[in-house]
Write a protein that holds these residues in place. Structure first.
Motif, mmCIF file in Angstrom:
data_model
loop_
_atom_site.group_PDB
_atom_site.id
_atom_site.type_symbol
_atom_site.label_atom_id
_atom_site.label_comp_id
_atom_site.label_asym_id
_atom_site.label_seq_id
_atom_site.Cartn_x
_atom_site.Cartn_y
_atom_site.Cartn_z
ATOM 1 N N ARG B 305 0.648 -1.624 -0.180
ATOM 2 C CA ARG B 305 0.132 -0.625 0.221
ATOM 3 C C ARG B 305 1.072 1.439 0.000
ATOM 4 O O ARG B 305 0.494 2.639 -0.389
ATOM 5 C CB ARG B 305 -0.489 -0.340 0.958
ATOM 6 N N LYS B 306 1.757 1.704 -0.101
ATOM 7 C CA LYS B 306 2.855 2.311 0.314
ATOM 8 C C LYS B 306 4.092 2.353 -0.652
ATOM 9 O O LYS B 306 4.629 1.702 -1.192
ATOM 10 C CB LYS B 306 3.337 2.216 1.935
ATOM 11 N N SER B 307 4.591 3.075 -1.083
ATOM 12 C CA SER B 307 5.935 3.660 -1.620
ATOM 13 C C SER B 307 7.127 3.193 -0.500
ATOM 14 O O SER B 307 7.223 3.343 0.042
ATOM 15 C CB SER B 307 6.020 5.063 -2.133
ATOM 16 N N GLY B 331 13.217 -0.363 -11.780
ATOM 17 C CA GLY B 331 12.020 0.494 -11.583
ATOM 18 C C GLY B 331 11.888 1.630 -10.553
ATOM 19 O O GLY B 331 10.840 1.745 -10.564
ATOM 20 N N PRO B 473 7.194 3.309 -6.404
ATOM 21 C CA PRO B 473 5.694 3.327 -6.184
ATOM 22 C C PRO B 473 5.271 2.496 -5.731
ATOM 23 O O PRO B 473 6.114 1.395 -6.385
ATOM 24 C CB PRO B 473 5.050 4.359 -7.301
ATOM 25 N N ARG B 474 4.235 2.785 -5.182
ATOM 26 C CA ARG B 474 3.243 0.866 -4.880
ATOM 27 C C ARG B 474 2.667 0.487 -6.665
ATOM 28 O O ARG B 474 2.477 1.376 -7.424
ATOM 29 C CB ARG B 474 2.389 1.531 -3.950
ATOM 30 N N TRP B 476 0.512 -0.249 -9.248
ATOM 31 C CA TRP B 476 -0.564 0.305 -9.497
ATOM 32 C C TRP B 476 -1.030 -0.061 -10.884
ATOM 33 O O TRP B 476 -0.724 0.121 -11.692
ATOM 34 C CB TRP B 476 -0.870 2.107 -10.358
ATOM 35 N N GLU B 481 -6.400 1.969 -11.402
ATOM 36 C CA GLU B 481 -6.798 2.582 -11.434
ATOM 37 C C GLU B 481 -8.465 2.760 -11.902
ATOM 38 O O GLU B 481 -8.944 4.120 -11.653
ATOM 39 C CB GLU B 481 -6.286 3.010 -12.367
ATOM 40 N N ALA B 484 -10.143 4.463 -8.915
ATOM 41 C CA ALA B 484 -10.065 5.511 -8.395
ATOM 42 C C ALA B 484 -10.914 6.008 -9.205
ATOM 43 O O ALA B 484 -11.092 7.278 -8.737
ATOM 44 C CB ALA B 484 -8.264 5.670 -8.565
ATOM 45 N N ALA B 485 -10.643 5.928 -10.277
ATOM 46 C CA ALA B 485 -11.315 6.695 -11.957
ATOM 47 C C ALA B 485 -13.254 7.241 -10.933
ATOM 48 O O ALA B 485 -13.900 7.721 -11.302
ATOM 49 C CB ALA B 485 -11.800 6.159 -13.403
#
Ligand SMILES: C[S@@+](CC[C@H](N)C(=O)[O-])C[C@H]1O[C@@H](n2cnc3c(N)ncnc32)[C@H](O)[C@@H]1O
Lengths: 681, 544
Positions: B305-307, B331, B473-474, B476, B481, B484-485
């Motif tokens: 859940r986190k970077s 990455g 980054p986590r 995605w 997406e 979230a959208a």
């Protein structure tokens, strides 16, 4: 710290130019990055931090730009291609490396932009702005090609030489232009969370370093560690005394000194930057994290907004405005306001039911107490973390229960402070009921303020703090005079200063000669005083501070040197931010033993060095020798020698040293000798 | 309140580590750091005074060159206390252990750092155990001189006093690293290798947010070390420091074994690698199996859940190159490399002058031209007087004036060095009497005389290691997406924020002011201030 971008969160947008824009992501708005494009804020809401987005062209169906997440492989394509090239070819010529670069990103466009960001040329297209073209001599071109230590320039050269239109004109003055690898590249940005590290860096390098007294990342590290600032234990809230409105101060809760734990004292002239850094280390800067995905949704829906609005009318001032996103955020456009408004990011949480007037909202543990020289502390930067100390009805925030503040007057002369010394008003329930609401409100407000001020002042004066951290423009000697007595034994002191001079003057108060004179009983003013009295030593010209109250006094500085790491081109950066280096004074609070304490060392001193300008013959005639500190022993010895003639000899072993606590580690006499030798040269 | 003198076994020891909450006073069983001199720190585990110990009638005793310190004098006192040396009764011990003690004195810090522990192990001779609490521990008598200070343990003092098994990461580096990798209360941090535990102690303080109860996620350090002895030594230390439930140490080669705990993810968001080849461990620290992203069975040690923020610590540039290359390919973003240069400064008084008190710190040469001139004039005058006198009284003189001046000057210089306190330059040299130092001619006490200066320590560490930082980054996914959208749909008409043009800005400000009228005075003032700031910022805040 949240990992998804929440509505109204303050974030940093890192732009291709290398600069960062700090702004609040307000739902249902369009974020404009100027020439880097514009996009609806909702397209980044609920998305993770640290991703890089690209602003896409508008499609014919939509009147806004969508975003694309740029994968890391694309971000690093150039470096990886170069690396592969370097691997395959032990000594790659600059030219061939460039070929690789361009093929690696094939299909993309290169643009050349001038200082103002206007596109001058694009690969495979006509020159757009002829007037921007300047001619360059063949020699200059050759030199550019040779230089090859800057990827951008290489590619520009490559681009120009490959471009037919440019070929004719020979080429550009490269210094004037920047290469943006593709048109798309221009419109990239990365969203970073506003935490202490990223915010402070932005404030330091792009905004206004003086506001945070030039605090560098290195200094946050040093001050935080040497100040031993950390989570100070589970919250412990004092029981509500449930005083009736006709009861006065006698029903205020007494301070329970044994319950006060994990408390740090701070003096902050950095607009709250220091407090933020300490709060972050103590775990009281960011709201508790729940299930983020769900939280952000509910807020987003129309009902949630409605709920917020109905809640706010009961609050006044800032909080009321904050409920109204449209209005509260009308100002921060265009650039980042100096004082961003607080916005409840955690509106879902209800404000804790308020206790009786004399209820103390503060935890007894894990707290940060700041002493300020103006009647209100300046903590404006905390607004970036949605905390506004001036807001009367603050939405929930961890700092509310963990940040205590008082003025120097309240600390030192509380009897002169009105809010401390004016007894709280009392009134019977019937009386109260007969009053107008505004008068009633005022009545409660006064009582609450009294109880809180009383608690903060009394608990602070009770002392026993776990540490002291300062970043202040005030003279540190004056700060320590009044705060040293408040520190618990062994508690660390960490004082930041942009320049070394104030810290040197402070360290000098604890010099070996001073301490020796003090402990040897040669200071008439100290004679007959108890340890407690000496802890509260008022200071005089010769002894601004009691020199025995700190141990291990040191001054240090740290500097990070940044490197570029690229295939065949790894080296430290050519320029970095100058200005104040920043220094940190560190020490521990000591509890001196009662009475005179003589130091000693069981070894013979090594020969003094020539820089001390003493003849060998005289040294030998000195009966007692001391362990040596390179700098400090000189003066120390002098005092001791001086004393040796005025006082009866105390150390019959003949091996005394005035102060072992500040002498060098004698385990390495050879090293010392060497050092002295160097001084001599 | 806690100065209990009864012997305490480990299980009864305070639950919270003295590193995290030392309490107000020293306790039996607790680690304490003895500060012998400014940079000479020695760790000691305080023992209850139960009868004779290692031949000492006073129980356990710490011997230093500053005297002997029975543990009993250091228990139940406030932290930071100055402790006087005691006259200890060495009794039978004296002869037995003399050699050992001498050795520890000679070897200085290293030896003394371990000497207390050695004794601890020797202590359990049957006789002593039988004495138990009935054997009256001899009462301690204060010595005439010698003292130390007793400090609570912190990662900083521990780092400079711990028994070194490897190179360690010191405060200037770890303080910066922890700041940059966002190690905060509640973070889960992976560290490899544990080495001597210097970084472990600093990192556990950073992530600590309480001791975990069953099944609770709290700040925690997962540490890995493949060297068996170091692993055992450190495990013992963690236990002694009550940190064992906050630092989970695993004996493993992380290049091959990775970072999972019993096949499960520690869910870390901060990583510190102090290994010879960090790039060999990096592939484990991915979101998905780097060799096969579709691999459903592969477990990532990172918090999904986190970077994640990483720092690798390597002394050589070649290591950096390899690490950075691996990070790029795996990455990671925001790759950044720095090295930290730390300097310590000493302050002192630089005393230069002919009329300053005489002692070794003083440079008895002229402070300024005026002083030099005055002295030269005086010598000249005296010489003339002398010459005149000689002429009168002594005709045997050879008349070599120059020679005479030189002789005088030589004497002067010698005298000047020896005697600073006198205004008058005396030609005859007498050994300086101590009284003449009492009040320096400057009228200032010694500690205020001269100019306050700072200078760097005699030896500086110019290179520790290179620090490579990066962020992952986590993950995605498209589903993420889409969700979230749906939660944050793009709605119609929108106000523009960020970079807006001048006209729009003006219009907004006007509206702003209209809204503001009628508000409380305080609010108005605040807004005015804000506007001023916005205006000022507007000029400079244009995106370059
Ligand atoms: C320089 S020391 C670390 C010091 C530590 N950071 C400190 O501050 O005390 C490096 C450690 O890594 C360990 N190590 C080396 N390779 C390892 C591997 N593949 N897996 C686990 N530990 C390893 C070594 O045994 C050594 O103890």
């Amino acid at each position: 710290m949240h990992s998804l971008i929440r509505p109204n969160a303050w974030v940093g947008l890192k732009l291709p130019s290398g600069s960062t824009k700090v702004m609040q992501i307000i739902p249902n708005t369009t974020i404009s990055l100027g020439k880097y494009g514009a996009f609806p804020a909702n397209l980044v809401l609920g998305r993770p931090y640290h991703l890089t987005f690209e602003v896409l062209d508008k499609t014919s169906e939509e009147n806004f730009s969508r975003l694309r997440i740029v994968p890391a492989s694309e971000l690093h394509a150039e470096a990886i291609a170069e690396e592969d090239e370097a691997e395959g070819n032990a000594t790659p010529a600059t030219g061939s490396a460039n070929d690789a670069v361009i093929t690696a990103t094939e299909g993309e466009e290169f643009s050349l932009v001038d200082e103002k960001g206007n596109v001058v040329a694009r690969s495979g297209r006509e020159v757009i702005d002829d007037s921007a073209i300047q001619t360059l001599t063949q020699d200059e071109i050759e030199e550019l090609k040779r230089e090859g230590n800057n990827a951008g320039k290489d590619v520009i050269t490559k681009l120009m030489l490959s471009h037919t239109a440019l070929d004719q004109k020979t080429t550009f003055s490269l210094a004037k232009y920047k290469l943006l690898k593709t048109k798309k590249y221009i419109r990239r940005f990365q969203v970073v969370p506003i935490d202490v590290a990223s915010f402070a860096q932005w404030q330091l390098e792009e905004k206004d370093a003086s506001k945070i007294m030039d605090l560098r990342a290195e200094m946050f590290g040093l001050v935080g560690c040497w100040g031993n600032v950390h989570y100070g234990g589970e919250d412990s809230i004092i029981d509500d005394p449930h005083s009736r409105t006709d009861q006065g101060e006698e029903t205020c809760v007494p301070i329970q000194t044994d319950e006060l734990k994990g408390r740090w004292l701070a003096v902050d002239d950095t607009c709250g930057m220091l407090v933020a850094a300490m709060a972050e280390r103590m775990g009281v800067l960011y709201p508790k994290e729940g299930n983020e995905e769900e939280e952000t949704t509910t807020e987003q829906t129309a009902e949630a907004k409605q709920e917020v609005k109905t809640e706010t009318p009961t609050q006044n001032g800032t909080a009321k405005e904050n409920g109204d996103v449209e209005m509260a955020d009308a100002v921060p456009e265009t650039t980042v306001p100096e004082r961003p408004k607080t916005t409840a990011t955690n509106k879902k949480q209800k404000v804790r039911p308020r206790g009786s007037d004399f209820a103390i909202p503060f935890s007894q543990t894990n707290t940060l107490t700041i002493i300020h020289s103006t009647s209100q502390p300046n903590l404006s930067l905390l607004n970036y973390w949605n905390f506004d100390i001036t807001a009367p009805n603050h939405p929930p925030h961890p700092l509310l229960n963990h940040l205590l503040n008082l003025t120097w007057l309240q600390l030192l002369k509380p009897e002169l402070d009105t809010s401390y010394s004016t007894p709280p008003p009392t009134a019977s329930a019937e009386e109260l009921a007969s009053w107008k609401p505004s008068r009633r409100g005022n009545f409660h407000r006064k009582r609450r303020r009294f109880a809180r001020t009383r608690y903060i002042v009394d608990s602070t004066r009770a002392g026993n703090f776990s540490g002291l951290v300062c970043a202040s423009s005030m003279d540190p000697i004056s700060i320590l005079k009044h705060t040293l007595p408040l520190l618990s034994g062994g508690a660390p002191v960490a004082i930041y200063s942009p320049s070394i001079e104030p810290l040197a003057a402070l360290a000098d108060c604890f010099s070996v000669p001073r301490r020796t004179a003090w402990t040897s009983g040669n200071v008439p003013e100290t004679v007959g005083k108890s340890l407690e009295e000496l802890e509260r030593w008022e200071g005089n010209e010769q002894f601004p501070l009691n020199p025995t109250l700190l141990q291990g006094v040191s001054i240090h500085t740290s500097r990070a040197r940044r490197w570029q790491v690229l295939p065949m081109r790894t080296h430290p950066l050519m320029t970095e931010r100058g200005g104040a280096d920043g220094y940190v004074f560190t020490a521990w609070r000591a509890k001196p033993a009662e009475g005179r304490v003589e130091a000693r060392g069981k070894f013979k001193k090594i020969q003094p060095s020539s820089n001390k300008k003493a003849s060998k013959a005289e040294e030998e005639s000195t009966p007692v020798e001391t362990p040596a500190a390179v700098e400090e022993d000189d003066a120390a010895t002098a005092v001791k020698r001086k004393r040796a003639d005025t006082l009866p000899p105390l150390d019959t072993e003949g091996a005394s040293t005035p102060e072992n606590a500040a002498t060098d580690d004698v385990a390495s006499p050879t090293k010392k000798r060497k050092v002295d030798g160097e001084v001599e040269v | 309140m806690d100065g209990t003198m009864a012997p305490v076994t480990r299980s009864q020891a305070p639950k919270i580590s003295p590193f995290l909450e030392p309490g107000k006073t020293t306790k039996v069983g607790s680690l304490a750091i003895l500060q012998l001199s400014r940079d000479n720190l020695q760790p000691v585990y305080l023992k209850a005074p139960a009868g004779k110990h290692d031949g000492y009638a006073e129980g356990a005793v710490v011997n230093t060159r500053y005297g002997s310190f029975p543990h009993s004098t250091m228990i139940g006192v406030p932290w930071g206390s100055q402790i006087r040396a005691s006259k200890v009764d060495t009794g039978s011990r004296g002869r037995n252990n003399k050699r050992k003690r001498d050795k520890s004195d000679d070897n200085g810090r290293e030896a003394s750092a371990t000497v207390t522990e050695e004794k601890t192990e020797q202590e359990s001779t049957p006789a002593e155990v039988n004495d138990g609490s009935t054997a009256a521990t001899k009462k301690v008598v204060a010595d005439v001189s010698g003292f130390i200070h007793i400090l609570p343990p912190t990662p900083e003092v521990w780092t400079s006093s711990l028994p070194h098994r490897t190179q360690v990461v010191y405060t200037p580096d770890y303080s910066y690293v922890l700041h940059r990798i966002r190690a905060r209360p509640g973070s889960v941090l992976i560290e490899a290798g544990a080495g001597s535990g210097s970084f472990s102690h600093a990192s556990v303080r950073a992530v600590y947010n309480g001791y975990p109860t069953e099944g609770e996620r709290k700040g925690k350090v997962y540490s890995f070390e493949f060297h068996e002895q170091r692993y055992h030594k450190m495990n013992k230390e963690l236990e002694e420091h009550n940190l064992d439930s906050l630092v989970h140490l695993t004996h493993r080669d992380v290049y091959n074994g990775g970072f999972l705990i019993d096949g499960k993810s520690p869910e870390a968001e901060a990583i510190f690698l102090d290994l010879p080849a960090p790039w060999e461990a990096l592939h484990h620290l991915s979101r998905r199996n780097p060799k096969n992203p579709q691999d459903k069975d592969w477990v990532s040690p990172l918090n999904p859940r986190k970077s994640a923020h990483i720092c690798t610590f390597s002394p050589c540039i070649e290591q950096v190159t390899k690490t950075v290359s691996a990070l790029r390919r795996l990455g990671w973003v925001d790759i950044d490399m720095v090295e930290i240069a730390n300097r310590k400064y000493h302050t002192s008084r630089e005393r230069v002058g002919l009329n300053l008190s005489m002692d070794r710190g003083v440079n008895n040469s002229a402070r300024d031209v005026d002083e030099a001139l005055a002295r030269l004039t005086e010598i000249e005058t005296r010489f003339r007087e002398h010459a005149a006198k000689s002429k009168e009284s002594d005709d045997e003189m050879d008349g070599d004036d120059d020679g005479l001046i030189k002789r005088h000057e030589k004497k002067e210089q010698k005298g000047g060095k020896k005697r600073g306190g006198d205004k008058k330059v005396k030609i005859d040299h007498k050994p300086a009497s101590p009284e003449s130092f009492e009040t320096p001619a400057s009228g200032m006490p010694l500690w205020m005389e001269g100019r306050l200066i700072t200078r760097g320590e005699p030896e500086i560490k110019t290179h520790t290691s290179y620090l490579v930082f990066a962020t992952l980054p986590r993950e995605w996914t498209e589903e993420d997406e889409a969700t979230a959208a749906a939660r944050h749909p793009v709605v119609g008409e929108q106000k523009v924020i960020g970079v807006v043009d001048k006209a729009a800005r003006k219009q907004e400000r006007r509206e702003q002011l209209q809204k503001a009228t009628g508000n409380r005075k305080a609010r108005r003032m605040e807004r005015a201030a804000e506007l001023a700031v916005t205006a000022e910022g507007g000029a400079s805040g244009v995106v370059p």
